[in-house]
Motif scaffolding. Structure first.
Motif, short mmCIF file in Angstrom:
data_model
loop_
_atom_site.label_atom_id
_atom_site.label_comp_id
_atom_site.label_asym_id
_atom_site.label_seq_id
_atom_site.Cartn_x
_atom_site.Cartn_y
_atom_site.Cartn_z
N TRP A 193 0.87 -1.13 0.04
CA TRP A 193 0.09 0.01 -0.04
C TRP A 193 0.85 1.28 -0.10
CZ3 TRP A 193 -3.47 -1.92 4.48
CH2 TRP A 193 -4.28 -2.87 3.84
N THR A 205 -2.81 3.36 -1.21
CA THR A 205 -3.78 2.53 -2.26
C THR A 205 -4.89 2.00 -1.77
OG1 THR A 205 -1.37 2.23 -3.32
CG2 THR A 205 -3.50 0.67 -4.05
N ARG A 206 -4.87 1.50 -0.48
CA ARG A 206 -6.03 0.78 0.17
C ARG A 206 -7.26 1.65 0.19
NH1 ARG A 206 -8.32 1.28 4.92
NH2 ARG A 206 -9.71 -0.42 5.42
N GLU A 252 -7.37 4.50 -1.53
CA GLU A 252 -7.90 4.93 -2.64
C GLU A 252 -8.94 3.84 -3.48
OE1 GLU A 252 -4.59 5.78 -5.24
OE2 GLU A 252 -4.34 7.80 -4.44
N VAL A 253 -8.73 2.57 -3.20
CA VAL A 253 -9.55 1.54 -3.57
C VAL A 253 -10.92 1.55 -3.05
CG1 VAL A 253 -9.65 -0.83 -3.72
CG2 VAL A 253 -7.76 -0.06 -4.23
N SER A 299 -12.76 4.55 -4.58
CA SER A 299 -13.15 4.33 -5.96
C SER A 299 -14.25 3.15 -6.16
CB SER A 299 -12.24 3.93 -6.93
OG SER A 299 -11.53 2.56 -6.57
N GLY A 300 -14.23 2.19 -5.24
CA GLY A 300 -15.07 1.18 -5.23
C GLY A 300 -16.63 1.43 -4.35
#
Length: 105
Positions: free
Chosen positions: A68, A80-81, A83-84, A87-88
């Motif tokens: 991450w 990164t975590r 952001e995911v 976005s999800g």
């Protein structure tokens, strides 16, 4: 026929039978197998065949995920975590200072 000749024949028969049994055991594993044919089933049937289990998060630590990284925009402090997750999300969470996420789903 002498006794020793009879023993020889018995031993020979046992040897031949032992060889045949060994050949019957080994040969099928050496024969080429037909490739598995794909089976087409409806999605609901396929999903129904999946085994059910209890979720286990044992051993799952955020610190174990060093991949991450700082994410695509280092300035927003989101890794990164996060952001995911953003976005999800079906309903976007609020992004606070230090990329603290609240709300959303």
């Amino acid at each position: 026929m002498t006794r020793s000749g009879g023993r020889y024949q018995q031993q020979m028969i046992k040897s031949v039978l032992g060889g045949l049994v060994a050949a019957l055991v080994v040969l099928p594993s050496r024969l080429p197998r037909r490739p598995h044919v794909a089976e087409t089933v409806p999605l609901t049937t396929a999903v129904g065949c999946l085994p059910l289990g209890i979720e286990s998060r044992v051993g799952c630590l955020r610190t174990s995920c060093r991949h991450w990284n700082v994410g695509t925009n280092p300035a927003d402090d989101c890794n990164t975590r996060e952001e995911v997750l953003i976005s999800g999300a079906v309903d976007a969470p609020e992004v606070g200072v230090g990329c603290r996420l609240t709300g959303g789903r």
